[in-house]
Design an enzyme around this catalytic site. Structure first.
Site, PDB file in Angstrom:
ATOM      1  N   ASP A  27      47.032  69.117  25.290  1.00 25.85           N
ATOM      2  CA  ASP A  27      47.291  67.592  25.201  1.00 25.85           C
ATOM      3  C   ASP A  27      46.552  66.979  26.240  1.00 25.85           C
ATOM      4  O   ASP A  27      46.390  67.585  27.416  1.00 25.85           O
ATOM      5  CB  ASP A  27      48.718  67.153  25.210  1.00 25.85           C
ATOM      6  N   GLY A  28      46.036  65.587  26.228  1.00 24.44           N
ATOM      7  CA  GLY A  28      45.884  64.626  27.188  1.00 24.44           C
ATOM      8  C   GLY A  28      46.291  63.628  27.480  1.00 24.44           C
ATOM      9  O   GLY A  28      47.008  63.005  26.377  1.00 24.44           O
ATOM     10  N   GLU A  65      41.594  65.137  26.005  1.00 21.67           N
ATOM     11  CA  GLU A  65      42.046  65.828  24.910  1.00 21.67           C
ATOM     12  C   GLU A  65      40.888  66.924  24.759  1.00 21.67           C
ATOM     13  O   GLU A  65      41.447  68.334  24.450  1.00 21.67           O
ATOM     14  CB  GLU A  65      42.039  65.182  23.486  1.00 21.67           C
ATOM     15  N   ASP A  87      47.865  67.477  19.126  1.00 23.50           N
ATOM     16  CA  ASP A  87      48.237  66.226  18.334  1.00 23.50           C
ATOM     17  C   ASP A  87      46.942  65.278  18.339  1.00 23.50           C
ATOM     18  O   ASP A  87      47.085  63.856  17.680  1.00 23.50           O
ATOM     19  CB  ASP A  87      49.270  65.158  18.987  1.00 23.50           C
ATOM     20  N   HIS A 142      54.525  63.405  20.365  1.00 29.01           N
ATOM     21  CA  HIS A 142      55.616  62.810  20.889  1.00 29.01           C
ATOM     22  C   HIS A 142      56.819  63.006  20.051  1.00 29.01           C
ATOM     23  O   HIS A 142      57.600  61.860  19.674  1.00 29.01           O
ATOM     24  CB  HIS A 142      55.498  61.257  21.205  1.00 29.01           C
ATOM     25  N   ASP A 152      52.227  67.378  27.039  1.00 25.28           N
ATOM     26  CA  ASP A 152      52.184  65.878  27.302  1.00 25.28           C
ATOM     27  C   ASP A 152      53.051  65.911  28.765  1.00 25.28           C
ATOM     28  O   ASP A 152      52.335  64.873  29.546  1.00 25.28           O
ATOM     29  CB  ASP A 152      52.930  65.255  26.294  1.00 25.28           C
TER      30      ASP A 152
END
Length: 166
Positions: A27-28, A65, A87, A142, A152
């Site tokens: 994740d970023g 990302e 995501d 999320h 995250d």
């Protein structure tokens, strides 16, 4: 050289080794876009788990990302079968929908003839993806995915560290 079945696809290995199965979550995050950004990934092999994270003072969410996946793949010491979970539709769709193939065929131009953003990162990711046998998985961000949420959290902590150091 022998062949082994991985899911419904074939991979090549030599007679003395079997490719390791790795799970990579990534994740970023960014505060502002552009702004301070963080990336994170979790690598899992059997019962082993490794968390990696980092950041950049002035970047974009998409760069973070991409960097998260790149850094996760760079951490692997040998060719592996890798399930990448992200995501980021930007990352996942680029491979699953063939966007990256089209960009290469078009001289790193998009369908509307604009330069592909983050070309250097895409080229690095493409190079790494050719070393490994990767399956790309889109997860809902999320939500209730524990490892996506962990990435995250780690990425956001990197952003917080950068913002506090300014």
């Amino acid at each position: 050289i022998a062949q082994c079945l991985v899911g419904s696809e074939m991979c090549i290995r030599d007679r003395n080794s079997v490719m390791k199965n790795i799970t990579l979550y990534s994740d970023g995050a960014c505060s502002g876009n552009p702004g301070a950004g963080g990336w994170a990934c979790v690598l899992i092999y059997d019962e082993h788990k490794k968390e990696l994270s980092g950041g950049d003072n002035l970047t974009t969410n998409n760069k973070m990302e991409l960097t998260a996946v790149i850094e996760g793949l760079k951490a692997l010491k040998e060719p592996c079968v890798v399930d990448v979970f992200s995501d980021s539709a930007y990352v996942i769709n680029s491979f699953n929908n063939g966007w990256i193939d089209n960009w290469q065929k078009n001289g790193w131009k998009t369908a509307d003839k604009k330069d592909v953003l983050n070309k250097e990162l895409w080229q690095e990711l493409l190079k790494l993806s050719n070393v490994h046998k990767i399956t790309w998985h889109k997860v809902k961000g999320h939500a209730d995915n524990e490892l996506n949420n962990r990435c995250d959290e780690l990425a956001r902590k990197e952003v917080e560290k950068l913002l506090k150091s300014v």
